[in-house]
Design an enzyme around this catalytic site. Structure first.
Site, short mmCIF file in Angstrom:
data_model
loop_
_atom_site.label_atom_id
_atom_site.label_comp_id
_atom_site.label_asym_id
_atom_site.label_seq_id
_atom_site.Cartn_x
_atom_site.Cartn_y
_atom_site.Cartn_z
N VAL A 152 74.41 89.89 -0.99
CA VAL A 152 74.74 90.01 0.43
C VAL A 152 74.81 91.48 0.83
O VAL A 152 74.24 91.89 1.85
CB VAL A 152 76.07 89.30 0.73
CG1 VAL A 152 76.48 89.52 2.19
CG2 VAL A 152 75.95 87.81 0.45
N TYR A 153 75.51 92.28 0.03
CA TYR A 153 75.64 93.71 0.34
C TYR A 153 74.28 94.38 0.41
O TYR A 153 73.97 95.10 1.37
CB TYR A 153 76.52 94.36 -0.72
CG TYR A 153 76.76 95.84 -0.51
CD1 TYR A 153 77.47 96.29 0.59
CD2 TYR A 153 76.29 96.77 -1.43
CE1 TYR A 153 77.71 97.65 0.78
CE2 TYR A 153 76.52 98.13 -1.25
CZ TYR A 153 77.23 98.56 -0.14
OH TYR A 153 77.45 99.91 0.04
N SER A 154 73.44 94.15 -0.58
CA SER A 154 72.14 94.81 -0.61
C SER A 154 71.25 94.34 0.53
O SER A 154 70.51 95.14 1.13
CB SER A 154 71.46 94.59 -1.96
OG SER A 154 71.20 93.22 -2.18
#
Length: 247
Positions: A152-154
């Site tokens: 999700v972060y990437s």
């Protein structure tokens, strides 16, 4: 002694009560900018403002939760005209894809994409009208390489890098530069509390320099992109990752 090259300019830095954001706020203030510090923690925000004032800088704190639309709009209104926007605040969920919960998924989308999108949409027109401005987006090396647990972060940061290029195409003909910095593993409270010291050090060992960055080292790149030292850069993402994505 720092050059006062940002005198007369106002800078809004999201997520600036700690880590990279706080260091960037201090550096931009030393360069002469009037800094708007923002975050959710009023005590930490006040501490950053005091530290800047103690060094002769000018800063004020505006409390904001960037996952809340009403709070986001209040921040844009209270900030007023800004010459420099640093989209630094981010949610940092860590989980395998199959166990990623929807609540933190949605929070990351709100903080990492929607907030910088809306702040840019509201504040960039003022820069365009003035014919000058700099927007700096803080991404991550994980937007370019696959790292387990950071789906999700990437993905949100990859989207932010895409927006960097689009916004450059939209705003730079009017004099507003838009760039991004993509840090490698950095010794921030968010990284250490989420990953742990051992995991952070293991990631750091994969870089060519073999160590964690300090928040100040990343903030120096933010300062560079905010000033006219980078006057011919727009639409670029600078990798401040100790060579991790280069080799």
């Amino acid at each position: 002694m720092a050059l006062r090259e940002l005198t007369g300019k106002t800078a809004l830095i999201t997520g600036s009560t700690a880590g990279i954001g706080a260091e960037a706020a201090g550096l931009l203030a030393e360069a002469g900018a009037d800094v708007v510090v923002t975050g959710r923690d009023s005590d930490r925000g006040a501490a950053v403002v005091r530290a800047i004032a103690d060094r002769g800088g000018r800063a004020r704190f505006v409390a904001a939760d960037l996952t809340d639309l009403a709070s986001l709009h209040r921040l844009a209104t209270e900030a007023g005209h800004v010459d420099i926007l640093v989209n630094n605040a981010a949610a940092f969920p860590v989980a395998p894809t199959v166990s990623q919960d929807l609540e933190s998924f949605d929070a990351a989308l709100a903080a990492n994409i929607r907030a910088p999108y809306l702040l840019t949409a509201v504040l960039a027109p003022g820069m365009v009208a003035k014919g000058a401005g700099s927007i700096v987006n803080v991404s991550t090396m994980a937007a370019r390489i696959g790292m387990p647990g950071l789906s999700v972060y990437s993905a949100t940061k990859a989207a932010l890098e895409s927006l960097t290029r689009t916004w450059a195409a939209e705003f730079s003909p009017a004099g507003v530069r838009v760039n991004a910095v993509a840090p490698g593993p950095t010794r921030t409270n968010m990284v250490l509390s989420t990953l742990g010291e051992d995991a952070a050090q293991q990631i750091a060992k994969t870089t060519l320099l073999g160590r964690l960055a300090t928040p100040r080292e990343i903030a120096e790149v933010v300062l560079f992109l905010a000033t006219d030292r980078s006057a011919y850069l727009t639409g670029a993402t600078l990798a401040a990752d100790a060579g991790r994505t280069a080799a």
